[in-house]
Write a protein that holds these residues in place. Structure first.
Motif, PDB file in Angstrom:
ATOM      1  N   GLU A  90      10.449  18.062 -16.594  1.00 46.67           N
ATOM      2  CA  GLU A  90      11.272  19.180 -17.075  1.00 46.67           C
ATOM      3  C   GLU A  90      10.515  20.507 -17.049  1.00 46.67           C
ATOM      4  O   GLU A  90      11.130  21.574 -16.933  1.00 46.67           O
ATOM      5  N   ILE A  91       9.187  20.457 -17.165  1.00 48.53           N
ATOM      6  CA  ILE A  91       8.399  21.691 -17.043  1.00 48.53           C
ATOM      7  C   ILE A  91       8.205  22.033 -15.570  1.00 48.53           C
ATOM      8  O   ILE A  91       8.356  23.195 -15.163  1.00 48.53           O
ATOM      9  N   ALA A  92       7.908  21.026 -14.749  1.00 41.35           N
ATOM     10  CA  ALA A  92       7.725  21.255 -13.311  1.00 41.35           C
ATOM     11  C   ALA A  92       8.967  21.863 -12.671  1.00 41.35           C
ATOM     12  O   ALA A  92       8.881  22.656 -11.732  1.00 41.35           O
ATOM     13  N   ALA A  93      10.136  21.517 -13.199  1.00 41.08           N
ATOM     14  CA  ALA A  93      11.390  22.032 -12.634  1.00 41.08           C
ATOM     15  C   ALA A  93      11.535  23.540 -12.812  1.00 41.08           C
ATOM     16  O   ALA A  93      12.357  24.171 -12.135  1.00 41.08           O
ATOM     17  N   LYS A  94      10.737  24.132 -13.705  1.00 42.58           N
ATOM     18  CA  LYS A  94      10.822  25.573 -13.959  1.00 42.58           C
ATOM     19  C   LYS A  94       9.945  26.397 -13.010  1.00 42.58           C
ATOM     20  O   LYS A  94       9.988  27.623 -13.049  1.00 42.58           O
ATOM     21  N   VAL A  95       9.167  25.724 -12.170  1.00 41.88           N
ATOM     22  CA  VAL A  95       8.352  26.423 -11.175  1.00 41.88           C
ATOM     23  C   VAL A  95       9.272  26.988 -10.097  1.00 41.88           C
ATOM     24  O   VAL A  95      10.213  26.315  -9.660  1.00 41.88           O
ATOM     25  N   PRO A  96       9.062  28.240  -9.664  1.00 39.36           N
ATOM     26  CA  PRO A  96       9.899  28.809  -8.599  1.00 39.36           C
ATOM     27  C   PRO A  96       9.979  27.886  -7.375  1.00 39.36           C
ATOM     28  O   PRO A  96       8.994  27.237  -7.009  1.00 39.36           O
ATOM     29  N   GLN A  97      11.153  27.841  -6.770  1.00 38.70           N
ATOM     30  CA  GLN A  97      11.414  26.878  -5.701  1.00 38.70           C
ATOM     31  C   GLN A  97      10.435  26.997  -4.540  1.00 38.70           C
ATOM     32  O   GLN A  97      10.010  25.990  -3.960  1.00 38.70           O
TER      33      GLN A  97
ATOM     34  N   GLY B 232       4.248  22.914  -2.690  1.00 40.74           N
ATOM     35  CA  GLY B 232       3.516  21.812  -3.300  1.00 40.74           C
ATOM     36  C   GLY B 232       2.118  22.148  -3.774  1.00 40.74           C
ATOM     37  O   GLY B 232       1.386  21.264  -4.206  1.00 40.74           O
ATOM     38  N   THR B 233       1.744  23.416  -3.696  1.00 41.70           N
ATOM     39  CA  THR B 233       0.408  23.826  -4.144  1.00 41.70           C
ATOM     40  C   THR B 233       0.511  25.046  -5.046  1.00 41.70           C
ATOM     41  O   THR B 233       1.433  25.860  -4.910  1.00 41.70           O
ATOM     42  N   LEU B 234      -0.445  25.165  -5.956  1.00 37.93           N
ATOM     43  CA  LEU B 234      -0.609  26.362  -6.766  1.00 37.93           C
ATOM     44  C   LEU B 234      -1.924  26.988  -6.338  1.00 37.93           C
ATOM     45  O   LEU B 234      -2.989  26.376  -6.484  1.00 37.93           O
ATOM     46  N   ILE B 235      -1.859  28.199  -5.794  1.00 36.72           N
ATOM     47  CA  ILE B 235      -3.057  28.863  -5.287  1.00 36.72           C
ATOM     48  C   ILE B 235      -3.678  29.660  -6.418  1.00 36.72           C
ATOM     49  O   ILE B 235      -3.066  30.579  -6.958  1.00 36.72           O
ATOM     50  N   VAL B 236      -4.886  29.270  -6.792  1.00 36.30           N
ATOM     51  CA  VAL B 236      -5.583  29.830  -7.944  1.00 36.30           C
ATOM     52  C   VAL B 236      -6.775  30.636  -7.460  1.00 36.30           C
ATOM     53  O   VAL B 236      -7.663  30.097  -6.789  1.00 36.30           O
ATOM     54  N   THR B 237      -6.811  31.903  -7.793  1.00 37.63           N
ATOM     55  CA  THR B 237      -7.972  32.718  -7.463  1.00 37.63           C
ATOM     56  C   THR B 237      -8.802  32.958  -8.716  1.00 37.63           C
ATOM     57  O   THR B 237      -8.300  32.816  -9.842  1.00 37.63           O
TER      58      THR B 237
ATOM     59  N   ASP C 141       7.151  39.096 -13.569  1.00 37.18           N
ATOM     60  CA  ASP C 141       8.540  38.738 -13.295  1.00 37.18           C
ATOM     61  C   ASP C 141       8.723  37.914 -12.011  1.00 37.18           C
ATOM     62  O   ASP C 141       9.776  37.992 -11.368  1.00 37.18           O
ATOM     63  N   ASN C 142       7.704  37.118 -11.649  1.00 37.10           N
ATOM     64  CA  ASN C 142       7.868  36.269 -10.463  1.00 37.10           C
ATOM     65  C   ASN C 142       8.403  34.881 -10.801  1.00 37.10           C
ATOM     66  O   ASN C 142       8.517  34.022  -9.939  1.00 37.10           O
ATOM     67  N   GLY C 143       8.721  34.661 -12.097  1.00 33.85           N
ATOM     68  CA  GLY C 143       9.349  33.414 -12.508  1.00 33.85           C
ATOM     69  C   GLY C 143       8.410  32.266 -12.785  1.00 33.85           C
ATOM     70  O   GLY C 143       8.862  31.153 -13.086  1.00 33.85           O
TER      71      GLY C 143
END
Length: 322
Positions: free
Chosen positions: A57-64, A70-75, A273-275
């Motif tokens: 339910e939390i993952a579903a809130k990630v922008p499509q 399938g990746t989160l780019i972390v700097t 505001d990128n969701g």
């Protein structure tokens, strides 16, 4: 083949690892991993990280678009600042508490974590351009930054004044920097505080401080050790870790990263505001609730900076008067 810039960065990382561990990091061969954990910290590339389960339910809130990728780019900072974010003893793998938090967020959101590194100011540029999704690297919430970015907090922001052991220097407030030569990272909130305090001291007739700028921990450690600077102002976890491991420096005093009137907080930063911030906030609250958050803090010796929950865009370091 590494570029010359890459070689310099890796050399700085290796030197810093040796500095924080003292003789323990000087081993080679099969005993090196044992040496790296001897002081109670695993500094090897094999991190055996703390993990947690995904929460649909939390993952579903990630922008499509990010879910599809399938990746989160972390700097984050490219420098060498144990125990927050630094290179392991292979001089390639980025480790530390900040990366552990990034991986836990990825677990909850069912995203692979892609870690990247850049000099401090370039991390903001990467988020601005969309090259990175989030900036996780001891980033303080400030009112100025909130105009362009969203924040989800995960740790208290405590800064330290680090000095040579038995220097006689103490710190309890702005007046104590008068007449000192002080190192700091450029573009950080601690720089903003030092500049403000220096201006206040000069207006009050006190001797000005000389502020010198450093990008890498190895550089300011060398400057502090040689007496080129009297003190360094940076994140308390880094100073406490360094002082404990070397026995050559000590923390002369600590203070909030948001100034005298507000307790600062460290947060995940993303483009405004990128969701994405709601999902990150809920992921952080989930790991706080299930205890994996505390295990990371304990692992790196920073339990004094724990939060009871994550907040979105709380009050931050005030803007300075122009």
């Amino acid at each position: 083949m590494f570029t010359s810039t890459r070689r310099v960065r890796l050399l700085a990382s290796a030197v810093t690892a040796a500095a924080v561990l003292g003789t323990a990091a000087c081993s080679s061969g099969p005993d090196r991993a044992d040496a790296a954990t001897a002081a109670g910290y695993n500094l090897t590339a094999d991190q055996n990280r703390i993990t947690t389960d995904k929460v649909d339910e939390i993952a579903a809130k990630v922008p499509q678009a990010i879910r599809d990728r399938g990746t989160l780019i972390v700097t984050g900072a490219a420098g060498t600042a144990p125990p927050l974010r630094f290179y392991a003893d292979d001089d390639t793998t980025i480790i530390g508490s900040e990366t552990d938090f990034a991986y836990l967020i990825g677990d909850v959101l069912d995203l692979e974590i892609e870690l990247t590194a850049a000099d401090w100011a370039q991390n903001f540029v990467r988020v601005d351009s969309g090259e990175a999704d989030v900036f996780i690297s001891n980033v303080t919430v400030t009112e100025e930054r909130k105009e362009k970015y969203d924040f989800a907090t995960y740790r208290l922001d405590s800064l330290a004044v680090e000095v040579k052991k038995d220097s006689g220097i103490t710190f309890s407030g702005a007046k104590d920097i008068a007449g000192l030569t002080i190192g700091v990272g450029s573009g950080t909130n601690q720089e903003a505080l030092l500049v403000e305090w220096n201006e206040q001291n000069i207006a009050a007739g006190l001797a000005p401080a000389e502020i010198l700028y450093y990008q890498n921990a190895v550089d300011y450690y060398l400057a502090l050790g040689s007496g080129r600077i009297d003190a360094y102002v940076g994140p308390n976890p880094t100073s406490a870790f360094h002082a404990l491991q070397t026995g050559e420096t000590e923390v002369a005093g600590t203070f909030s990263g948001a100034g005298a009137d507000l307790q600062g907080e460290i947060a995940v930063l993303t483009k405004k505001d990128n969701g994405l911030i709601q999902a990150i906030n809920e992921a952080l609250d989930h790991i706080i609730d299930n205890g994996t958050y505390t295990r990371v803090l304990e692992r790196w010796g920073i339990t004094s900076e724990a939060l009871s929950d994550s907040r979105i865009n709380p009050p931050g370091l005030p803007k300075t008067a122009s």
